[in-house]
Design an enzyme around this catalytic site. Structure first.
Site, short mmCIF file in Angstrom:
data_model
loop_
_atom_site.label_atom_id
_atom_site.label_comp_id
_atom_site.label_asym_id
_atom_site.label_seq_id
_atom_site.Cartn_x
_atom_site.Cartn_y
_atom_site.Cartn_z
N ASN A 110 -13.95 -51.74 -23.97
CA ASN A 110 -14.75 -51.99 -25.17
C ASN A 110 -15.83 -50.94 -25.39
O ASN A 110 -16.07 -50.52 -26.52
CB ASN A 110 -15.33 -53.41 -25.15
CG ASN A 110 -16.30 -53.63 -24.01
OD1 ASN A 110 -16.19 -53.00 -22.96
ND2 ASN A 110 -17.24 -54.51 -24.21
N GLU B 257 -20.42 -57.12 -13.82
CA GLU B 257 -20.91 -57.34 -15.18
C GLU B 257 -19.77 -57.99 -15.94
O GLU B 257 -18.80 -57.33 -16.31
CB GLU B 257 -21.30 -56.01 -15.84
CG GLU B 257 -22.43 -55.27 -15.13
CD GLU B 257 -23.78 -55.93 -15.31
OE1 GLU B 257 -23.89 -56.93 -16.06
OE2 GLU B 257 -24.74 -55.47 -14.68
N CYS C 123 -20.02 -57.16 -24.87
CA CYS C 123 -20.35 -58.25 -23.96
C CYS C 123 -21.58 -59.02 -24.46
O CYS C 123 -21.61 -60.23 -24.39
CB CYS C 123 -20.56 -57.72 -22.55
SG CYS C 123 -21.66 -56.32 -22.49
N GLU D 185 -27.53 -53.35 -13.88
CA GLU D 185 -27.31 -51.94 -14.18
C GLU D 185 -28.55 -51.43 -14.91
O GLU D 185 -29.40 -52.20 -15.34
CB GLU D 185 -26.04 -51.77 -15.02
CG GLU D 185 -24.84 -52.23 -14.21
CD GLU D 185 -23.48 -51.76 -14.70
OE1 GLU D 185 -23.08 -52.16 -15.80
OE2 GLU D 185 -22.82 -51.00 -13.95
#
Ligand code: NAD
Ligand code: MN
Length: 476
Positions: free
Chosen positions: A146, A244, A278, A457
């Site tokens: 994505n 993630e 996300c 992150e």
């Protein structure tokens, strides 16, 4: 294109290939080797050989390599963005954002490279301790389709700066821009093998990476199901993981919100990247006092979105990355319609006409009065469908927002500080935005709670997660 192992382009020994298709046209644009566990083993050898030389380079000089690579990426950003649009589908302006975002990340880590002082602990007569940080060794990064470029940056930036060497596995549908960026990083001065990219099917190459005993850490971004499998395999070798995973971010619009601003926030929050983000706005809760004007204005804006090939100058939204993804979305909307679990205000179907026939297009869709039983609220909807729920008060909004098993991001749209505090204290998410949604610059720690994942992150947080402390205790 070929894979990258040890600073060189290599093909898979068995000469099997995966085609990469343009999701807007169905055309094959390139092919990459369908790699195997043997290719992973070769990449691990190259990464192990590069580990000592790369670790010995002072951190600020490692930062300079990242900085030089960022400059090259900026020079070539148009070509890189075009390639990203062709393999992923997103509008060119979003691809440009993403490529620039990659350069921003490398520059951010280059910029903090001189700040990595350790700790000194003074224990009086017992002595003194020096605490330094060391790289973990060879790391693996598994990235989704994505935001392949941005997520490559989120992993490669901190992993390389911390002095690790890295093997990246891109998603099968979006390996091309990643491979180009790997070549740029090598040209910028990485020792051969410091960064390797192995293409191929997820279950084959991904699991080989996670199971390889010489790899000390896996950073994975993708679905919960795959992330759970990754953690299970990594646990067998006590390997560190950052996960993630999915999200189903709520957006809460209160009665005092600036309606115009909230509408634009919802539009971008949901339809950016055709909804395949996300931290997209996946559930919208609007206060009943403003539900009518808000929904009316949002519908006008959704209806006006231009859908088409991402390379088209007027395109606001491109195709979905895969036909399977599009079909999943279509089924979820059909089910909601058939069960009477919501009212479709816009979209709710694929696009007709010769320009759309071979692509994975779906119309931007707005669904009002969605009931809690609807799949649109219960599952992560990774596409351009926005379910709207009207709520009588903040407590109801917070309760509904927390119904999800995810906890990635959330936003509240209000001018009221007490509302802001209540949402911040009570909504389960790794990041709470106020009067915005979606953006995560390199400085900002990013990651989820609950089923959205483990670890962070970005920022210095990621750098710490790609290193461990080592202590020198001096008894004088
Ligand atoms: P996915 O889990 O299917 O694939 C992700 C990656 O894992 C791909 O590279 C794939 O090839 C690889 N893979 C597949 N099977 C594997 C296996 N058995 N072992 C190891 N690797 C394997 O996810 P997806 O559908 O491609 O991506 C969409 C998901 O990613 C969504 O749920 C989205 O929310 C999530 N996502 C999360 C973030 C975040 O930062 N939290 C960012 C982007 C996307
Ligand atoms: Mn998948």
């Amino acid at each position: 294109m070929q894979m990258r192992i040890g600073g060189k382009e290599v093909s898979s020994p068995d000469e099997s290939w995966t085609e990469v298709k343009n999701p807007a046209t169905g055309e094959v644009i390139d092919r990459v080797p369908a790699g195997s566990a043997e290719d992973v083993a070769r990449a691990v050898e190259a990464a192990e050989a590069a580990a000592e030389p790369w670790k010995k380079i002072p951190m600020r000089d490692r930062g300079m390599v990242l900085f030089r690579a960022a400059g090259k990426v900026r020079e070539q950003h148009r070509d890189l963005a075009r390639l990203l649009t062709m393999e992923q589908g997103k509008p060119l302006k979003e691809a440009i954002d993403e490529v620039r975002g990659f350069a921003n990340i490398l520059e951010f880590y280059a910029g903090i490279s001189a700040q990595q002082a350790g700790d000194m602990i003074r224990l009086g007569p017992a002595g003194d301790c020096l605490v330094v940080r060391e790289p973990l060794g060879v790391c693996g990064a598994i990235i989704p389709w994505n935001m392949p470029v941005l997520i490559m940056g989120w992993k490669a930036g901190p992993a390389l700066l911390a002095g690790n060497t890295l093997i990246i596995k891109p998603a099968a549908t979006t390996p091309l821009t990643t491979l180009k960026l790997g070549a740029i990083l090598d040209e910028a001065g990485l020792p051969p093998g410091a960064l390797n990219i192995v293409t191929g099917p997820g279950p084959v190459v991904g699991e080989a990476l996670v199971s390889h005993p010489a790899i000390r850490k896996i950073s994975f971004t993708g679905s919960c199901a795959t992330g759970t499998r990754v953690r299970e395999l990594a646990a067998m070798q006590l390997k560190e993981v950052t996960l993630e995973l999915g999200g189903s971010d709520p957006m809460i619009v209160m009665e005092d919100a600036d309606i115009g601003r909230a509408v634009e926030g919802a539009l971008r929050g949901r339809f950016y990247n055709a909804g395949q983000t996300c931290t997209a706005v996946k559930r919208l809760y609007v206060h009943e006092k403003i539900a009518r004007p808000f929904t009316q204005r949002l519908k006008e804006r959704v209806d006006a979105l231009n859908v088409g090939n991402g390379l088209g100058p007027k395109t606001d939204m491109g195709p979905l990355n895969s036909a399977a993804g599009r079909d999943f979305i279509a089924r979820a909307v059909d089910e909601t319609r058939e069960k009477g679990e919501g009212t479709i205000l816009s979209g709710g179907c694929t696009l007709r006409g010769s320009a759309y026939e071979q692509g994975n297009f779906y119309r931007p869709t707005l669904v009002a009065d969605v009931t809690p039983a609807s799949v649109l609220l219960k599952e992560e909807i990774f596409g351009p469908v926005l379910p709207v729920v009207t709520v009588p008060d903040l407590d109801t909004a917070i309760r509904e927002a927390n119904r999800s098993s995810y906890g990635l991001g959330a936003s509240v749209w209000t001018q009221n500080l007490a509302v802001t505090k209540k949402v911040f204290d009570n909504v389960h998410a790794g990041i709470i935005w106020v009067n915005r949604h979606l953006t995560v610059p390199p400085e900002v720690p990013f990651g989820g709670m609950r089923e959205s994942g483990i670890g962070r992150e970005n920022g210095h947080h990621a750098l710490e997660q790609y290193s461990r402390t080592k202590t020198l205790f001096i008894g004088w």
